[in-house]
Design an enzyme around this catalytic site. Structure first.
Site, PDB file in Angstrom:
ATOM      1  N   GLY A   1     -18.082  11.738 -31.127  1.00 48.79           N
ATOM      2  CA  GLY A   1     -18.933  11.428 -29.973  1.00 48.79           C
ATOM      3  C   GLY A   1     -19.109   9.941 -29.751  1.00 48.79           C
TER       4      GLY A   1
ATOM      5  CD  GLU B   1      16.724  -6.675 -17.445  1.00 51.21           C
ATOM      6  OE1 GLU B   1      17.163  -6.082 -16.448  1.00 51.21           O
ATOM      7  OE2 GLU B   1      17.412  -7.408 -18.178  1.00 51.21           O
TER       8      GLU B   1
ATOM      9  CD  GLU C   1       5.704  -5.963 -15.149  1.00 58.25           C
ATOM     10  OE1 GLU C   1       5.662  -6.041 -13.906  1.00 58.25           O
ATOM     11  OE2 GLU C   1       4.934  -6.572 -15.890  1.00 58.25           O
TER      12      GLU C   1
ATOM     13  CB  ALA D   1       6.986   7.399 -17.999  1.00 56.08           C
TER      14      ALA D   1
ATOM     15  N   PRO E   1       0.820  -1.218   0.000  1.00 56.03           N
ATOM     16  CG  PRO E   1      -0.892  -1.597   1.540  1.00 56.03           C
ATOM     17  CD  PRO E   1       0.396  -2.173   1.043  1.00 56.03           C
TER      18      PRO E   1
ATOM     19  CB  ILE F   1     -10.487   9.100 -35.439  1.00 56.63           C
ATOM     20  CG1 ILE F   1      -9.149   9.725 -35.839  1.00 56.63           C
ATOM     21  CG2 ILE F   1     -11.207   8.513 -36.662  1.00 56.63           C
ATOM     22  CD1 ILE F   1      -8.134   8.752 -36.411  1.00 56.63           C
TER      23      ILE F   1
ATOM     24  NE  ARG G   1     -19.819  10.855 -38.108  1.00 52.77           N
ATOM     25  CZ  ARG G   1     -21.052  10.810 -37.667  1.00 52.77           C
ATOM     26  NH1 ARG G   1     -21.822   9.755 -37.885  1.00 52.77           N
ATOM     27  NH2 ARG G   1     -21.543  11.827 -36.963  1.00 52.77           N
TER      28      ARG G   1
HETATM   29  C1  LIG Z   1      -3.837  -2.607 -12.435  1.00 51.25           C
HETATM   30  C2  LIG Z   1      -2.519  -2.754 -11.749  1.00 51.25           C
HETATM   31  C3  LIG Z   1      -1.918  -4.006 -11.649  1.00 51.25           C
HETATM   32  C4  LIG Z   1      -0.721  -4.154 -10.955  1.00 51.25           C
HETATM   33  N1  LIG Z   1      -0.175  -5.423 -10.811  1.00 51.25           N
HETATM   34  C5  LIG Z   1       0.903  -5.594  -9.999  1.00 51.25           C
HETATM   35  C6  LIG Z   1       1.395  -6.911  -9.711  1.00 51.25           C
HETATM   36  O1  LIG Z   1       0.910  -7.917 -10.241  1.00 51.25           O
HETATM   37  N2  LIG Z   1       2.394  -7.033  -8.802  1.00 51.25           N
HETATM   38  C7  LIG Z   1       2.979  -5.961  -8.211  1.00 51.25           C
HETATM   39  O2  LIG Z   1       3.894  -6.145  -7.411  1.00 51.25           O
HETATM   40  N3  LIG Z   1       2.548  -4.689  -8.484  1.00 51.25           N
HETATM   41  C8  LIG Z   1       1.539  -4.493  -9.357  1.00 51.25           C
HETATM   42  N4  LIG Z   1       1.069  -3.214  -9.631  1.00 51.25           N
HETATM   43  C9  LIG Z   1       1.694  -2.086  -8.954  1.00 51.25           C
HETATM   44  C10 LIG Z   1       2.538  -1.231  -9.886  1.00 51.25           C
HETATM   45  O3  LIG Z   1       3.725  -1.905 -10.197  1.00 51.25           O
HETATM   46  C11 LIG Z   1       2.765   0.116  -9.169  1.00 51.25           C
HETATM   47  O4  LIG Z   1       1.514   0.783  -9.103  1.00 51.25           O
HETATM   48  C12 LIG Z   1       3.788   0.943  -9.897  1.00 51.25           C
HETATM   49  O5  LIG Z   1       5.060   0.389  -9.767  1.00 51.25           O
HETATM   50  C13 LIG Z   1       3.817   2.396  -9.345  1.00 51.25           C
HETATM   51  O6  LIG Z   1       3.894   2.394  -7.966  1.00 51.25           O
HETATM   52  P1  LIG Z   1       2.905   3.304  -7.090  1.00 51.25           P
HETATM   53  O7  LIG Z   1       1.535   3.075  -7.593  1.00 51.25           O
HETATM   54  O8  LIG Z   1       3.174   3.012  -5.668  1.00 51.25           O
HETATM   55  O9  LIG Z   1       3.320   4.777  -7.428  1.00 51.25           O
HETATM   56  P2  LIG Z   1       4.499   5.587  -6.703  1.00 51.25           P
HETATM   57  O10 LIG Z   1       5.727   4.770  -6.651  1.00 51.25           O
HETATM   58  O11 LIG Z   1       3.959   6.125  -5.417  1.00 51.25           O
HETATM   59  O12 LIG Z   1       4.710   6.777  -7.727  1.00 51.25           O
HETATM   60  C14 LIG Z   1       3.800   7.889  -7.802  1.00 51.25           C
HETATM   61  C15 LIG Z   1       4.304   8.842  -8.902  1.00 51.25           C
HETATM   62  O13 LIG Z   1       5.608   9.346  -8.550  1.00 51.25           O
HETATM   63  C16 LIG Z   1       6.526   9.033  -9.587  1.00 51.25           C
HETATM   64  N5  LIG Z   1       7.827   8.749  -9.008  1.00 51.25           N
HETATM   65  C17 LIG Z   1       8.130   7.816  -8.065  1.00 51.25           C
HETATM   66  N6  LIG Z   1       9.437   7.845  -7.781  1.00 51.25           N
HETATM   67  C18 LIG Z   1      10.000   8.794  -8.575  1.00 51.25           C
HETATM   68  C19 LIG Z   1      11.326   9.301  -8.759  1.00 51.25           C
HETATM   69  N7  LIG Z   1      12.378   8.798  -8.101  1.00 51.25           N
HETATM   70  N8  LIG Z   1      11.524  10.296  -9.655  1.00 51.25           N
HETATM   71  C20 LIG Z   1      10.482  10.808 -10.371  1.00 51.25           C
HETATM   72  N9  LIG Z   1       9.199  10.376 -10.237  1.00 51.25           N
HETATM   73  C21 LIG Z   1       8.967   9.380  -9.349  1.00 51.25           C
HETATM   74  C22 LIG Z   1       5.953   7.834 -10.320  1.00 51.25           C
HETATM   75  O14 LIG Z   1       6.440   7.729 -11.642  1.00 51.25           O
HETATM   76  C23 LIG Z   1       4.456   8.155 -10.262  1.00 51.25           C
HETATM   77  O15 LIG Z   1       4.168   9.075 -11.274  1.00 51.25           O
HETATM   78  C24 LIG Z   1      -0.092  -3.033 -10.377  1.00 51.25           C
HETATM   79  C25 LIG Z   1      -0.679  -1.762 -10.516  1.00 51.25           C
HETATM   80  C26 LIG Z   1      -1.871  -1.612 -11.186  1.00 51.25           C
HETATM   81  C27 LIG Z   1      -2.502  -0.250 -11.285  1.00 51.25           C
END
Ligand SMILES: Cc1cc2nc3c(=O)[nH]c(=O)nc-3n(C[C@H](O)[C@H](O)[C@H](O)COP(=O)(O)OP(=O)(O)OC[C@H]3O[C@@H](n4cnc5c(N)ncnc54)[C@H](O)[C@@H]3O)c2cc1C
Length: 399
Positions: free
Chosen positions: A354, A254, A377, A380, A132, A351, A282
């Site tokens: 509505g 990776e 994974e 960006a 969390p 494209i 269209r």
């Molecule tokens: C539908 C879904 C399925 C998923 N499935 C899995 C799964 O199977 N197993 C698993 O382990 N996880 C899973 N995830 C989790 C996912 O890998 C994380 O949500 C993701 O890595 C981003 O972590 P966070 O949500 O805690 O965001 P945060 O790490 O809190 O990041 C919040 C924002 O801050 C930015 N940020 C963070 N650190 C930096 C930095 N150093 N410099 C600049 N910007 C930064 C991030 O890019 C983002 O924009 C899933 C997520 C979703 C939504």
């Protein structure tokens, strides 16, 4: 076959397999995807069909009952499947990562026990790093395992965002094991947790509370996982030794990045197909909208992005298959393909005018699905950190 996203130098076997998958997608996935997605329904029949085709064991070696295919073959199949419905590729993605991690890092006993059943889809994998309080900053995990008596371990903590958390019966979970390793990265361990599929207490000390309600990526279940005094043994540590979990997970992520890039390629291609078809139907101001230069330029832009993403993804997969380091290319492929996908989907949505906002049109679903690829994974920003650091290694000033 479309002119976009073609791949050079595939073997006859690869081409045959892809043809089969493409046919399966056109006949079994696309016609039902949007309806199932709107109902948030698990695609049980599609999963059975994929089991029969051997998709769950695509990259598992033949000695363990799989098809022994390369990462490239796998990624190209994923691209086709995601073109049909991204959620279906999500069902195999975590399974594939866990199977890959067991193959690369498991003990002989773990390989012999898990891989044959994973190849048939009898055992289905989920993987769990996020919590969390963290996703990007994996080293900050709080869940932990402490030694009990003999070779026993006790696991406690809360995990978040497990794709296939409910439908899987095996979860690779990363926890802290503070055994005095020389760095925080050496104090983490991956445990293989066997559980029942479903929700509630699915193993001793393991609870899967329920499905997280998401904006898109429906049909596939995403869950939390709560560990309260889960007792296990050293035999369930991936590779048998504690302290290697971080590196094992990063290895899995990776190949997962190539996989997410492939999914983004598939979703983008579908969005392009929908957009170019609609643009030729269209009419406005007395002609098909494709004949307005503004729309024509959009289509050109979309197709260029679809093609560039595919070629980058193929390069990253081939590098990994050759045994070379591919962290730079996998990061670039994931970053480029996910961003391009979001953009191509947005352009296709526009494209459609509505009608794109109507649930009757497939692009509405793609519009809610594409953002997930920007996050899973690694976001960006995380990809850019990986790419940037690697570039500084390669381009380090001499002297
Ligand atoms: C539908 C879904 C399925 C998923 N499935 C899995 C799964 O199977 N197993 C698993 O382990 N996880 C899973 N995830 C989790 C996912 O890998 C994380 O949500 C993701 O890595 C981003 O972590 P966070 O949500 O805690 O965001 P945060 O790490 O809190 O990041 C919040 C924002 O801050 C930015 N940020 C963070 N650190 C930096 C930095 N150093 N410099 C600049 N910007 C930064 C991030 O890019 C983002 O924009 C899933 C997520 C979703 C939504």
């Amino acid at each position: 076959m479309s002119r976009l996203q073609t791949t050079e130098n595939l073997t006859d076997e690869q081409q045959e397999l892809l043809k089969l998958v493409r046919q399966f997608v056109d006949e079994q996935i696309i016609p039902v995807a949007t309806e199932l997605e709107h109902r948030d329904e698990y695609p049980a029949d599609i999963v059975e069909g994929m089991k029969e085709m051997g998709i769950f064991g695509l990259m598992i070696p033949e000695e363990y009952g799989g098809l022994g295919e390369s990462l490239l073959t796998y990624a190209l199949c994923v691209e086709e499947i995601a073109r049909g419905w991204m959620s279906v590729s999500g069902i195999i993605n975590t399974h594939f990562i866990v199977a890959y991690m067991i193959l690369q890092h498991g003990t002989p006993e773990q390989k012999a026990h898990y891989l044959p059943k994973m190849a048939t889809g009898e055992i289905r994998g989920a993987f769990s790093m996020s919590e969390p309080g963290l996703g990007s900053d994996v080293a900050a995990i709080k869940s932990k395992a402490v030694r009990g008596e003999g070779d026993e371990w006790v696991l406690d903590g809360q995990k978040m965002w497990l794709t296939n958390g409910g439908s899987s019966n095996l979860v690779a979970v990363l926890v802290k094991t503070d055994l005095g390793g020389s760095s925080v990265y050496r104090n983490m361990t991956t445990f293989l947790i066997d559980k029942e599929s479903g929700f509630g207490e699915t193993a001793q000390g393991i609870t899967i509370p329920g499905k997280i309600d998401k904006m898109g990526y429906k049909g596939v279940d995403t869950t939390e996982l709560v560990m309260t005094g889960h007792r296990t043994t050293s035999a369930q540590i991936l590779g048998g030794e504690p302290g290697k979990g971080f590196y094992q997970m990063m290895d899995g992520v990776e190949v997962g990045r190539v996989n997410v890039a492939a999914r983004a390629c598939g979703v983008a291609r579908r969005a392009f197909e929908l957009g170019i078809a609609y643009a030729q139907q269209r009419e406005t101001f007395g002609k098909k909208i494709a004949e307005h230069q503004g729309i024509l330029f959009r289509l050109a832009d979309m197709a260029t992005k679809v093609e560039a993403s595919h070629q980058m993804m193929v390069k990253a997969a081939r590098l990994k298959d050759s045994g070379a380091r591919n962290d730079l290319e996998a990061g670039m492929a994931k970053y480029l393909a996910a961003e391009n996908c979001a953009d191509v989907v947005e352009q296709s949505f526009r494209i459609h005018g509505g009608y794109g906002y109507s649930k009757e049109y497939e692009i509405e679903r793609l519009y809610r699905e594409a953002p997930m690829l920007l996050i899973g994974e690694g976001t960006a920003e995380i990809q850019k950190m990986i790419i940037g650091r690697r570039l500084l290694e390669d381009y380090k000033l001499k002297g």
